[in-house]
Design a protein around this motif. Structure first.
Motif, PDB file in Angstrom:
ATOM      1  N   LEU A  88       2.393  -2.028 -21.728  1.00 31.53           N
ATOM      2  CA  LEU A  88       1.832  -1.099 -20.742  1.00 31.53           C
ATOM      3  C   LEU A  88       2.030  -1.619 -19.320  1.00 31.53           C
ATOM      4  O   LEU A  88       2.090  -2.833 -19.093  1.00 31.53           O
ATOM      5  N   PRO A  89       2.139  -0.721 -18.354  1.00 33.49           N
ATOM      6  CA  PRO A  89       2.261  -1.145 -16.953  1.00 33.49           C
ATOM      7  C   PRO A  89       1.022  -1.919 -16.509  1.00 33.49           C
ATOM      8  O   PRO A  89      -0.054  -1.802 -17.105  1.00 33.49           O
ATOM      9  N   LYS A  90       1.169  -2.685 -15.447  1.00 35.68           N
ATOM     10  CA  LYS A  90       0.060  -3.475 -14.918  1.00 35.68           C
ATOM     11  C   LYS A  90      -1.120  -2.584 -14.546  1.00 35.68           C
ATOM     12  O   LYS A  90      -0.954  -1.538 -13.923  1.00 35.68           O
ATOM     13  N   GLY A  91      -2.310  -3.001 -14.964  1.00 41.82           N
ATOM     14  CA  GLY A  91      -3.526  -2.260 -14.626  1.00 41.82           C
ATOM     15  C   GLY A  91      -3.849  -1.126 -15.566  1.00 41.82           C
ATOM     16  O   GLY A  91      -4.860  -0.445 -15.389  1.00 41.82           O
ATOM     17  N   VAL A  92      -3.001  -0.910 -16.564  1.00 41.64           N
ATOM     18  CA  VAL A  92      -3.188   0.203 -17.504  1.00 41.64           C
ATOM     19  C   VAL A  92      -3.552  -0.348 -18.878  1.00 41.64           C
ATOM     20  O   VAL A  92      -2.902  -1.267 -19.379  1.00 41.64           O
ATOM     21  N   THR A  93      -4.595   0.196 -19.494  1.00 39.23           N
ATOM     22  CA  THR A  93      -4.997  -0.211 -20.834  1.00 39.23           C
ATOM     23  C   THR A  93      -5.200   1.024 -21.704  1.00 39.23           C
ATOM     24  O   THR A  93      -5.433   2.130 -21.197  1.00 39.23           O
ATOM     25  N   LEU A  94      -5.120   0.831 -23.003  1.00 41.38           N
ATOM     26  CA  LEU A  94      -5.415   1.915 -23.931  1.00 41.38           C
ATOM     27  C   LEU A  94      -6.915   2.154 -23.950  1.00 41.38           C
ATOM     28  O   LEU A  94      -7.703   1.215 -23.786  1.00 41.38           O
ATOM     29  N   VAL A  95      -7.334   3.398 -24.148  1.00 38.03           N
ATOM     30  CA  VAL A  95      -8.768   3.667 -24.262  1.00 38.03           C
ATOM     31  C   VAL A  95      -9.259   3.146 -25.607  1.00 38.03           C
ATOM     32  O   VAL A  95      -8.471   2.934 -26.543  1.00 38.03           O
ATOM     33  N   ALA A  96     -10.557   2.965 -25.720  1.00 35.38           N
ATOM     34  CA  ALA A  96     -11.147   2.290 -26.884  1.00 35.38           C
ATOM     35  C   ALA A  96     -10.773   2.936 -28.215  1.00 35.38           C
ATOM     36  O   ALA A  96     -10.417   2.251 -29.171  1.00 35.38           O
ATOM     37  N   HIS A  97     -10.842   4.269 -28.292  1.00 39.78           N
ATOM     38  CA  HIS A  97     -10.594   4.902 -29.592  1.00 39.78           C
ATOM     39  C   HIS A  97      -9.128   4.791 -29.999  1.00 39.78           C
ATOM     40  O   HIS A  97      -8.815   4.743 -31.190  1.00 39.78           O
ATOM     41  N   VAL A  98      -8.216   4.721 -29.026  1.00 43.28           N
ATOM     42  CA  VAL A  98      -6.802   4.536 -29.354  1.00 43.28           C
ATOM     43  C   VAL A  98      -6.573   3.121 -29.877  1.00 43.28           C
ATOM     44  O   VAL A  98      -5.809   2.904 -30.824  1.00 43.28           O
ATOM     45  N   ILE A  99      -7.246   2.146 -29.271  1.00 40.88           N
ATOM     46  CA  ILE A  99      -7.140   0.766 -29.753  1.00 40.88           C
ATOM     47  C   ILE A  99      -7.642   0.679 -31.185  1.00 40.88           C
ATOM     48  O   ILE A  99      -7.037   0.033 -32.046  1.00 40.88           O
ATOM     49  N   ALA A 100      -8.765   1.346 -31.455  1.00 39.76           N
ATOM     50  CA  ALA A 100      -9.354   1.301 -32.797  1.00 39.76           C
ATOM     51  C   ALA A 100      -8.450   1.975 -33.831  1.00 39.76           C
ATOM     52  O   ALA A 100      -8.265   1.466 -34.938  1.00 39.76           O
ATOM     53  N   GLU A 101      -7.874   3.117 -33.449  1.00 37.70           N
ATOM     54  CA  GLU A 101      -7.030   3.859 -34.390  1.00 37.70           C
ATOM     55  C   GLU A 101      -5.624   3.278 -34.488  1.00 37.70           C
ATOM     56  O   GLU A 101      -4.989   3.340 -35.545  1.00 37.70           O
ATOM     57  N   ASN A 102      -5.129   2.728 -33.382  1.00 32.89           N
ATOM     58  CA  ASN A 102      -3.776   2.161 -33.307  1.00 32.89           C
ATOM     59  C   ASN A 102      -2.750   3.090 -33.974  1.00 32.89           C
ATOM     60  O   ASN A 102      -2.072   2.710 -34.934  1.00 32.89           O
ATOM     61  N   PRO A 103      -2.608   4.322 -33.452  1.00 35.44           N
ATOM     62  CA  PRO A 103      -1.722   5.297 -34.095  1.00 35.44           C
ATOM     63  C   PRO A 103      -0.250   4.919 -34.033  1.00 35.44           C
ATOM     64  O   PRO A 103       0.168   4.137 -33.184  1.00 35.44           O
ATOM     65  N   VAL A 104       0.524   5.485 -34.961  1.00 36.20           N
ATOM     66  CA  VAL A 104       1.969   5.284 -34.973  1.00 36.20           C
ATOM     67  C   VAL A 104       2.580   6.080 -33.821  1.00 36.20           C
ATOM     68  O   VAL A 104       2.285   7.265 -33.641  1.00 36.20           O
ATOM     69  N   ILE A 105       3.437   5.426 -33.039  1.00 41.65           N
ATOM     70  CA  ILE A 105       4.120   6.070 -31.918  1.00 41.65           C
ATOM     71  C   ILE A 105       5.472   6.625 -32.371  1.00 41.65           C
ATOM     72  O   ILE A 105       5.850   7.746 -32.053  1.00 41.65           O
ATOM     73  N   ALA A 106       6.201   5.805 -33.125  1.00 41.04           N
ATOM     74  CA  ALA A 106       7.521   6.206 -33.618  1.00 41.04           C
ATOM     75  C   ALA A 106       7.800   5.466 -34.920  1.00 41.04           C
ATOM     76  O   ALA A 106       7.279   4.368 -35.151  1.00 41.04           O
ATOM     77  N   SER A 107       8.610   6.075 -35.753  1.00 44.46           N
ATOM     78  CA  SER A 107       8.963   5.436 -37.021  1.00 44.46           C
ATOM     79  C   SER A 107      10.447   5.619 -37.295  1.00 44.46           C
ATOM     80  O   SER A 107      11.045   6.614 -36.890  1.00 44.46           O
ATOM     81  N   ALA A 108      11.036   4.632 -37.970  1.00 45.13           N
ATOM     82  CA  ALA A 108      12.456   4.684 -38.325  1.00 45.13           C
ATOM     83  C   ALA A 108      12.582   4.755 -39.846  1.00 45.13           C
ATOM     84  O   ALA A 108      12.156   3.837 -40.548  1.00 45.13           O
ATOM     85  N   THR A 109      13.131   5.832 -40.332  1.00 43.76           N
ATOM     86  CA  THR A 109      13.296   6.005 -41.771  1.00 43.76           C
ATOM     87  C   THR A 109      14.757   6.295 -42.089  1.00 43.76           C
ATOM     88  O   THR A 109      15.489   6.855 -41.267  1.00 43.76           O
TER      89      THR A 109
END
Length: 205
Positions: A163-184
């Protein structure tokens, strides 16, 4: 990005309908411990602005009655079948207070990924935006996702992103840690590779 709006005094369904009939879109500006401000915007200018990604993800300078204030676009209501914006909401931002908002993801280097070029893998973009927390001055227009090294059969999660400087994920995104992209690797590619291997095998004596 600058937005020009005008003060609106009349409320109600009838007043909003008359506004829309005259080529205007009603909206509100709220937040930052100030009164809600009723505004109207030129519909066609707003319609074209809404087609730009930056309008949805950046701090906007909205000018009302000669005074400018910084806002984020928070909500847009569209007509169910006409090409018409019915209403827009803008939220004021405080330069000293962190805000929560969604930032679009831009995927990079997918074509040069070895798994794609050599193994026939297909990379799927599972989500195209991510909710983050930062001060208004640190808000990026987008976040780049480097797909150069994702391997076949693997996925990239939210916590894997730089992430860029000063930017963080919000709490629920950290907890869920969703898949962004997948290679199949598609089944057809797998079976084709297996068949080639079989054809090339030396028969047993």
């Amino acid at each position: 990005m600058k937005v020009v709006a005008f003060e609106r005094s009349l409320q109600g369904t009838g007043a909003s309908r008359r506004l829309r009939n005259s080529g205007k879109t009603p909206g509100i500006v709220y937040g930052a411990d100030k009164d809600v401000q009723l505004v109207e915007l030129d519909h066609n200018a707003l319609w074209h602005a809404l087609k730009k990604e930056v309008f949805h993800s950046s701090i906007l300078d909205i000018e009302v009655a000669g005074k400018s204030q910084q806002v984020l676009l928070r909500d847009v209501q569209y007509h169910p079948f006409k090409q018409m914006v019915l209403h827009v909401d803008f939220q004021r931002v405080d330069s000293k207070k962190k805000l929560h908002t969604k930032v679009p993801l831009h995927f990079m280097n997918q074509e040069t990924n070895p798994a794609v070029k050599l193994a026939g893998a297909v990379i799927t973009h599972v989500i195209n935006e991510l909710e983050v927390e930062c001060l208004p001055g640190d808000l990026p227009e987008f976040i780049e996702i480097d797909l150069a090294t994702i391997e076949a059969g693997h996925s990239m999660h939210a916590k894997d992103i730089a992430l860029p400087k000063g930017v963080t994920l919000v709490a629920h995104v950290i907890a869920e840690n969703p898949v962004i992209a997948s290679a199949t690797v598609p089944a057809a590619v797998v079976s084709g590779t297996a068949a080639e291997g079989t054809e090339g095998a030396t028969p047993a004596a």
